[in-house]
Design a protein around this motif. Structure first.
Motif: not given
Length: 212
Positions: A7, A11, A142, A146-147, A151-152, A160, A164, A179
């Motif tokens: 993460t 980031k 996003v 993220s998937h 990340l989630t 979600t 996040l 994102f």
């Protein structure tokens, strides 16, 4: 590598590439931004930017929009998805701002969410863009990014967003913008541009995730 370590790498890389990113919606004040974000739901920013000049010329203030004729607003935004509902919401939003907020668009999440047609995502996007507020808003880009990055695994946009926020904690406004742009131009839904991806080594899958 732990998820926490991954993460932090994600980031850092996103802040490096998109630390100063802004929305592609065109606006000159908070009123115009709110209207543009409301119109952008399930509609591209490019399309919204084609619609708003004539809309803002006809209704340059929240007070004039509050007095607008519904058919006039519909005619101006008819090329936008769900224009019937959006026209109704825009006028109702403006009327509530005039009647309950003395014509001043509120600047808190809860107050914005009290306006017709303004959900949490819309409120967060406005606060992120205009005030640099530490919020995360989850749109289709996003959610997909993220998937794909692992990340989630949340099934909904709301969940979600919660995950996040917990993972990143700060700089959420910049990460949201990053994102969105990354998903729009690099990590695209059908044909991701993997050769230009700066987090390809952290990618889990190219599957096109969509919130339920």
């Amino acid at each position: 590598m732990t998820k926490a370590q991954k993460t932090q790498i994600i980031k850092r890389k996103f802040l490096m590439h998109y630390g100063d990113a802004k929305t592609e919606l065109q606006y000159s004040n908070l009123y115009e931004l709110l209207v543009a974000v409301m119109l952008s739901a399930q509609c591209t920013d490019k399309r919204v930017n084609l619609i708003t000049p004539a809309l803002f010329e006809a209704f340059p203030s929240i007070h004039l929009l509050a007095q607008a004729n519904l058919s006039d607003v519909k005619a101006l935004i008819k090329s936008c998805s769900f224009f019937n509902n959006k026209a109704t919401h825009l006028i109702a939003m403006a009327q509530k701002v005039v009647q309950e907020f003395q014509g001043i668009i509120p600047s808190t999440q809860q107050e914005l969410k009290s306006l017709p047609g303004v959900g949490q995502k819309t409120a967060n996007v406005v606060l992120i863009e205009y005030f640099g507020a530490n919020f995360m808003a989850v749109d289709t880009h996003v959610f997909r990014v993220s998937h794909r990055l692992g990340l989630t695994q949340a099934k909904t946009a709301q969940k979600t967003e919660e995950e996040l926020v917990k993972l990143f904690q700060d700089n959420l406004h910049a990460l949201h913008q990053g994102f969105v742009l990354f998903g729009r131009y690099i990590c695209k839904a059908v044909t991701p541009n993997c050769k230009d991806c700066f987090v390809s080594d952290l990618c889990k899958t190219k599957k096109n995730f969509k919130p339920q």
